[in-house]
Design a protein around this motif. Structure first.
Motif, short mmCIF file in Angstrom:
data_model
loop_
_atom_site.label_atom_id
_atom_site.label_comp_id
_atom_site.label_asym_id
_atom_site.label_seq_id
_atom_site.Cartn_x
_atom_site.Cartn_y
_atom_site.Cartn_z
N PRO A 101 -7.72 3.00 6.27
CA PRO A 101 -7.66 1.57 5.92
C PRO A 101 -8.32 1.35 4.55
N PRO A 102 -7.97 0.26 3.89
CA PRO A 102 -8.61 -0.02 2.61
C PRO A 102 -10.08 -0.37 2.81
N ARG A 103 -10.79 -0.47 1.70
CA ARG A 103 -12.20 -0.86 1.71
C ARG A 103 -12.30 -2.34 1.36
N ARG A 104 -13.44 -2.94 1.66
CA ARG A 104 -13.72 -4.31 1.24
C ARG A 104 -15.17 -4.40 0.82
N ILE A 105 -15.46 -5.36 -0.05
CA ILE A 105 -16.82 -5.58 -0.51
C ILE A 105 -17.35 -6.83 0.16
N GLU A 106 -18.51 -6.70 0.78
CA GLU A 106 -19.17 -7.86 1.38
C GLU A 106 -19.87 -8.60 0.26
N THR A 107 -19.26 -9.72 -0.17
CA THR A 107 -19.75 -10.41 -1.36
C THR A 107 -21.17 -10.94 -1.20
N ARG A 153 0.84 -1.19 0.00
CA ARG A 153 0.00 0.00 0.00
C ARG A 153 0.87 1.24 0.00
N GLY A 154 0.29 2.35 -0.40
CA GLY A 154 1.00 3.63 -0.36
C GLY A 154 1.42 3.96 1.07
N GLU A 155 2.66 4.38 1.23
CA GLU A 155 3.20 4.68 2.56
C GLU A 155 2.44 5.79 3.27
N ASN A 156 1.95 6.76 2.52
CA ASN A 156 1.29 7.91 3.13
C ASN A 156 -0.22 7.75 3.29
N TRP A 157 -0.75 6.59 2.94
CA TRP A 157 -2.19 6.36 3.08
C TRP A 157 -2.53 6.10 4.54
N LYS A 158 -3.36 6.97 5.10
CA LYS A 158 -3.72 6.87 6.51
C LYS A 158 -5.00 6.07 6.74
N ASP A 187 -8.96 -4.80 9.42
CA ASP A 187 -8.16 -6.01 9.65
C ASP A 187 -7.81 -6.73 8.35
N TRP A 188 -7.49 -5.97 7.30
CA TRP A 188 -7.21 -6.56 6.00
C TRP A 188 -6.00 -7.47 6.06
N THR A 189 -6.01 -8.43 5.15
CA THR A 189 -4.89 -9.36 5.04
C THR A 189 -4.29 -9.21 3.64
N PRO A 190 -3.01 -9.54 3.50
CA PRO A 190 -2.37 -9.41 2.19
C PRO A 190 -3.09 -10.26 1.13
N THR A 191 -3.09 -9.76 -0.08
CA THR A 191 -3.74 -10.41 -1.20
C THR A 191 -2.98 -11.66 -1.60
N GLY A 192 -3.72 -12.73 -1.91
CA GLY A 192 -3.12 -14.00 -2.27
C GLY A 192 -2.48 -14.01 -3.65
N GLU A 193 -1.60 -14.96 -3.86
CA GLU A 193 -0.83 -15.09 -5.10
C GLU A 193 -1.72 -15.22 -6.33
N SER A 194 -2.78 -16.00 -6.25
CA SER A 194 -3.63 -16.21 -7.43
C SER A 194 -4.29 -14.91 -7.87
N VAL A 195 -4.64 -14.06 -6.93
CA VAL A 195 -5.25 -12.77 -7.27
C VAL A 195 -4.20 -11.86 -7.91
N TRP A 196 -2.98 -11.85 -7.36
CA TRP A 196 -1.91 -11.04 -7.95
C TRP A 196 -1.62 -11.49 -9.38
N VAL A 237 -16.78 -9.38 -7.12
CA VAL A 237 -16.11 -8.11 -7.30
C VAL A 237 -15.31 -7.90 -6.01
N VAL A 238 -14.01 -7.66 -6.15
CA VAL A 238 -13.16 -7.54 -4.96
C VAL A 238 -12.32 -6.27 -5.01
N ILE A 239 -11.98 -5.79 -3.83
CA ILE A 239 -11.08 -4.65 -3.68
C ILE A 239 -9.74 -5.20 -3.20
N ILE A 240 -8.68 -4.85 -3.91
CA ILE A 240 -7.33 -5.27 -3.54
C ILE A 240 -6.81 -4.26 -2.52
N PRO A 241 -6.61 -4.67 -1.27
CA PRO A 241 -6.25 -3.70 -0.23
C PRO A 241 -4.95 -2.96 -0.50
N GLU A 242 -4.00 -3.61 -1.14
CA GLU A 242 -2.72 -2.97 -1.42
C GLU A 242 -2.85 -1.85 -2.45
N LEU A 243 -3.93 -1.85 -3.23
CA LEU A 243 -4.15 -0.81 -4.24
C LEU A 243 -5.18 0.22 -3.80
#
Length: 111
Positions: free
Chosen positions: A31-37, A24-29, A91-100, A64-70
């Protein structure tokens, strides 16, 4: 000596760099968003409203998903969602390899 010949290629910046580094961007204060599928109607309005410099929302399979790192945490997608299914993801978790892998395949073209 020619200065342009010795200059190294520039490093990717912005979104491309975040994809390359998977961070994620260093200066982003915020938290990311998430979509409740379970609440999402897959209308893609959020995907179309996400600013291009972030490009954090993807169709992956039937979801439809939001990638927290982006995701900068801006409210653009929240303001457009017709069913209010987008939440802060404290409480986001890093995005998995298959999504990347999917992101890397689609990064050059339209989301």
């Amino acid at each position: 000596m020619n200065d342009t010949a010795s200059a190294a290629p520039s490093a990717p910046s912005g979104r491309a760099q975040r994809i390359a580094e998977r961070t994620r961007g260093e200066n982003w204060k915020k938290p990311p968003r998430r979509i409740e599928t379970s609440e999402c109607i897959t209308c893609d309005t959020c995907l179309r409203s996400c600013p291009e410099e972030f490009g954090a929302i993807f169709d992956i399979g039937l979801d439809v998903v939001i990638i927290p790192e982006l995701c900068s945490g801006c409210p653009a997608c929240v303001l457009e969602c017709p069913v209010d299914c987008i939440y802060l993801d404290e409480d986001w978790t890093p995005t998995g390899e298959s999504v990347w892998n999917h992101i890397e395949l689609t990064a050059g073209g339209a989301r």
